[in-house]
Scaffold this motif. Structure first.
Motif, PDB file in Angstrom:
ATOM      1  N   ARG A  21       2.294 -11.710  -6.090  1.00 22.31           N
ATOM      2  CA  ARG A  21       3.699 -11.455  -5.777  1.00 22.31           C
ATOM      3  C   ARG A  21       3.808 -10.069  -5.155  1.00 22.31           C
ATOM      4  O   ARG A  21       3.296  -9.105  -5.688  1.00 22.31           O
ATOM      5  N   ILE A  22       4.478 -10.022  -4.007  1.00 22.71           N
ATOM      6  CA  ILE A  22       4.778  -8.752  -3.366  1.00 22.71           C
ATOM      7  C   ILE A  22       6.295  -8.602  -3.324  1.00 22.71           C
ATOM      8  O   ILE A  22       7.018  -9.581  -3.529  1.00 22.71           O
ATOM      9  N   THR A  23       6.743  -7.396  -3.096  1.00 20.91           N
ATOM     10  CA  THR A  23       8.175  -7.142  -2.971  1.00 20.91           C
ATOM     11  C   THR A  23       8.451  -6.750  -1.532  1.00 20.91           C
ATOM     12  O   THR A  23       7.828  -5.830  -1.006  1.00 20.91           O
ATOM     13  N   VAL A  24       9.362  -7.469  -0.879  1.00 20.46           N
ATOM     14  CA  VAL A  24       9.718  -7.192   0.515  1.00 20.46           C
ATOM     15  C   VAL A  24      11.201  -6.839   0.551  1.00 20.46           C
ATOM     16  O   VAL A  24      12.047  -7.667   0.223  1.00 20.46           O
ATOM     17  N   ASP A  25      11.466  -5.595   0.910  1.00 19.49           N
ATOM     18  CA  ASP A  25      12.840  -5.084   0.955  1.00 19.49           C
ATOM     19  C   ASP A  25      13.584  -5.367  -0.350  1.00 19.49           C
ATOM     20  O   ASP A  25      14.749  -5.763  -0.353  1.00 19.49           O
ATOM     21  N   GLY A  26      12.900  -5.197  -1.466  1.00 17.09           N
ATOM     22  CA  GLY A  26      13.507  -5.356  -2.774  1.00 17.09           C
ATOM     23  C   GLY A  26      13.505  -6.771  -3.319  1.00 17.09           C
ATOM     24  O   GLY A  26      13.892  -6.993  -4.462  1.00 17.09           O
ATOM     25  N   ASP A  76       3.699   3.859   0.965  1.00 15.86           N
ATOM     26  CA  ASP A  76       4.077   5.022   1.772  1.00 15.86           C
ATOM     27  C   ASP A  76       3.450   4.991   3.154  1.00 15.86           C
ATOM     28  O   ASP A  76       3.631   5.912   3.933  1.00 15.86           O
ATOM     29  N   GLU A  77       2.687   3.949   3.469  1.00 13.42           N
ATOM     30  CA  GLU A  77       1.972   3.870   4.746  1.00 13.42           C
ATOM     31  C   GLU A  77       2.812   3.122   5.778  1.00 13.42           C
ATOM     32  O   GLU A  77       3.067   1.923   5.646  1.00 13.42           O
ATOM     33  N   ARG A  78       3.234   3.843   6.823  1.00 11.91           N
ATOM     34  CA  ARG A  78       4.040   3.244   7.889  1.00 11.91           C
ATOM     35  C   ARG A  78       3.149   2.590   8.942  1.00 11.91           C
ATOM     36  O   ARG A  78       1.972   2.861   9.021  1.00 11.91           O
ATOM     37  N   ASP A  79       3.757   1.758   9.750  1.00 16.59           N
ATOM     38  CA  ASP A  79       3.122   1.128  10.908  1.00 16.59           C
ATOM     39  C   ASP A  79       1.871   0.318  10.554  1.00 16.59           C
ATOM     40  O   ASP A  79       0.851   0.382  11.226  1.00 16.59           O
ATOM     41  N   VAL A  80       1.968  -0.452   9.497  1.00 18.24           N
ATOM     42  CA  VAL A  80       0.890  -1.350   9.088  1.00 18.24           C
ATOM     43  C   VAL A  80       1.111  -2.688   9.775  1.00 18.24           C
ATOM     44  O   VAL A  80       2.212  -3.236   9.738  1.00 18.24           O
ATOM     45  N   ARG A  81       0.077  -3.210  10.411  1.00 24.13           N
ATOM     46  CA  ARG A  81       0.200  -4.529  11.047  1.00 24.13           C
ATOM     47  C   ARG A  81       0.081  -5.598   9.971  1.00 24.13           C
ATOM     48  O   ARG A  81      -0.962  -5.762   9.342  1.00 24.13           O
ATOM     49  N   ALA A  82       1.163  -6.322   9.765  1.00 26.06           N
ATOM     50  CA  ALA A  82       1.235  -7.310   8.691  1.00 26.06           C
ATOM     51  C   ALA A  82       0.223  -8.437   8.871  1.00 26.06           C
ATOM     52  O   ALA A  82      -0.216  -9.041   7.896  1.00 26.06           O
ATOM     53  N   CYS A  83      -0.178  -8.706  10.110  1.00 25.57           N
ATOM     54  CA  CYS A  83      -1.133  -9.797  10.349  1.00 25.57           C
ATOM     55  C   CYS A  83      -2.564  -9.375  10.024  1.00 25.57           C
ATOM     56  O   CYS A  83      -3.442 -10.228   9.915  1.00 25.57           O
ATOM     57  N   ARG A  84      -2.821  -8.083   9.871  1.00 22.44           N
ATOM     58  CA  ARG A  84      -4.170  -7.589   9.609  1.00 22.44           C
ATOM     59  C   ARG A  84      -4.374  -7.169   8.154  1.00 22.44           C
ATOM     60  O   ARG A  84      -5.501  -7.115   7.679  1.00 22.44           O
ATOM     61  N   ASP A  89      -1.492  -8.037  -4.944  1.00 21.18           N
ATOM     62  CA  ASP A  89      -0.479  -8.251  -5.962  1.00 21.18           C
ATOM     63  C   ASP A  89       0.223  -6.932  -6.264  1.00 21.18           C
ATOM     64  O   ASP A  89      -0.420  -5.916  -6.513  1.00 21.18           O
ATOM     65  N   GLY A  90       1.557  -6.939  -6.183  1.00 23.15           N
ATOM     66  CA  GLY A  90       2.343  -5.744  -6.469  1.00 23.15           C
ATOM     67  C   GLY A  90       2.664  -4.878  -5.265  1.00 23.15           C
ATOM     68  O   GLY A  90       3.345  -3.861  -5.408  1.00 23.15           O
ATOM     69  N   ASP A  91       2.183  -5.235  -4.069  1.00 22.23           N
ATOM     70  CA  ASP A  91       2.505  -4.452  -2.869  1.00 22.23           C
ATOM     71  C   ASP A  91       4.022  -4.349  -2.701  1.00 22.23           C
ATOM     72  O   ASP A  91       4.749  -5.319  -2.914  1.00 22.23           O
TER      73      ASP A  91
END
Length: 146
Positions: A21-26, A76-84, A89-91
């Motif tokens: 489970r990850i959290t996306v925009d809350g 805290d890491e910006r500009d991460v390519r979501a496809c890569r 768990d917990g991101d």
């Protein structure tokens, strides 16, 4: 590509998927260990997760890390390519939007104008600029300037 998962009873390979489970925009979003962040988002029927300056929605375009349409912030890491990036768990994922505030607002911050007589962009010049009428660069051997 289909975001649908194969049901355990219909899986001929017999995989033992580990949920995550990850959290996306809350909001919590469920996925399976080994999926990329983009894969988790697509599996949750989210086809776009950011907007460009014009307001056009962006999500996965190439899916192989060549373009930058699927950028997100992970922790805290910006500009991460979501496809890569594989989801963990917990991101905590935050979507990104190109803000209009990033556009130059004053004339001094704007891109330099092209020179009217030559049409060249002065910011692209890397070497010495030949004096007009000296015969350097554009005229070539045996040619006279007009």
């Amino acid at each position: 590509m289909s975001p649908r998962r194969v049901r355990a009873e219909a899986d001929a390979v017999g995989r033992q998927d580990r949920p995550l489970r990850i959290t996306v925009d809350g909001e919590p979003v469920d996925g399976i260990a080994g999926q990329t962040i983009a894969g988790v988002l697509l599996g949750a029927d989210r086809l776009s997760w950011r907007r460009q300056r014009s307001g056009a929605p962006r999500g996965v375009f190439c899916g192989i890390g060549v373009c930058f349409d699927c950028l997100v912030t992970v922790g805290d890491e910006r500009d991460v390519r979501a496809c890569r990036r594989r989801a963990r768990d917990g991101d905590v994922v935050t979507t990104q939007t190109r803000q209009s505030e990033a556009l130059p607002t004053r004339q001094s911050e704007a891109l330099p104008a092209r020179e009217p007589e030559t049409g060249h962009d002065p910011s692209l010049l890397t070497g010495p600029v030949p004096e007009p009428g000296t015969g350097d660069s554009t005229e070539g051997p045996g040619r006279e300037s007009r």
